[in-house]
Motif scaffolding. Structure first.
Motif, PDB file in Angstrom:
ATOM      1  N   LEU A 157       3.823   2.765  -0.880  1.00  0.00           N
ATOM      2  CA  LEU A 157       1.531   2.884  -1.823  1.00  0.00           C
ATOM      3  C   LEU A 157       1.968   0.814  -2.611  1.00  0.00           C
ATOM      4  N   THR A 213      -3.710   7.838  -2.650  1.00  0.00           N
ATOM      5  CA  THR A 213      -3.248   7.084  -0.513  1.00  0.00           C
ATOM      6  C   THR A 213      -2.603   9.536  -0.278  1.00  0.00           C
ATOM      7  N   GLN A 272      -6.565   1.101  -3.949  1.00  0.00           N
ATOM      8  CA  GLN A 272      -5.139   1.666  -3.914  1.00  0.00           C
ATOM      9  C   GLN A 272      -4.785   1.805  -1.617  1.00  0.00           C
TER      10      GLN A 272
END
Lengths: 115, 114
Positions: free
Chosen positions: B21, B109, B6
């Motif tokens: 994201l 995140t 990520q």
């Protein structure tokens, strides 16, 4: 509605002591049950799972869990806790929703380990 | 295998800005999940993709949130415009076909909207 309850938000144990984290579920059919662990700053990692068969299941890192249908419980245990076990633990039930497999997570139990 | 990747790991943005994201699932996994984790609401499933197709987006909070999966190795979650209440940790997870209970999570995140 399906749900997972973890009654203990925080638990503190001494290193070397035994551990039991509680999990109760609400689900009409035979549940698929899981325990995940989240170390600080990390994602969740699967510890163990129960699908069917032997109600005592073994997982990684020395953990085990026992499925008790009569109590709608799936408690996680470890005979001797290590400092590295400090983390947050999530119980989850797997169900089929909308034609696919879905996980419903409990709110988590944060474990602190004292030296 | 590198696991689920990520990016970014941390994002700080101002209210009203667009946030994107990113997630790279484990190679060979064909199911992808986006979750949001907050103290108040715990871990919530936002959206689920199977073979790059959104199957269930009922957890997406509102129209400000959108997710795409243009190919098997990449997914995005976009928030536009962002609001302070979107502050949370966003996780991506992937699983193999027929075994989507065993989900492999990325590191998350951490989003802060000021």
């Amino acid at each position: 509605a399906q749900s997972v309850t973890q009654p203990d938000i925080h638990i503190t144990v001494s290193e070397g002591a035994s551990l039991e984290l509680r999990c109760n579920y609400s689900y009409g059919a035979t549940p698929y049950l899981f325990w995940y662990v989240q170390s600080p700053g990390q994602g969740l990692q699967l510890l163990l799972k129960y699908f069917s068969g032997d109600t005592l299941v073994q997982g990684i890192k020395g953990f085990e869990a026992e499925f008790k249908r009569s109590q709608s419980s799936f408690n996680l245990r470890k005979p001797s806790v290590h400092w590295s076990d400090a983390a947050e633990y999530f119980c989850a039930v797997g169900l089929i929703s909308g034609g696919y497999n879905k996980l419903i997570f409990g709110a988590g139990t944060r474990l602190a380990v004292h030296p | 295998d590198a696991g689920v990747i990520q990016s970014p790991r941390h994002e700080v943005t101002e209210m009203g800005q667009e946030v994107t994201l990113r997630c790279k699932p484990i190679s060979g996994h064909n199911s992808l999940f986006w979750y949001r984790q907050t103290m108040m609401r715990g871990l919530e499933l936002l959206i689920y993709f199977n073979n790059n197709v959104p199957i269930d987006d009922s957890g997406m909070p509102e129209d400000r949130f959108s997710a795409k999966m243009p190919n098997a190795s990449f997914s995005t979650l976009k928030i536009q415009p962002s609001e302070p209440r979107d502050s949370a940790v966003y996780f991506c997870a992937s699983s193999a076909s027929g075994n989507s209970y065993e989900q492999y999570f990325g590191p998350g995140t951490r989003l802060t909207v000021t």
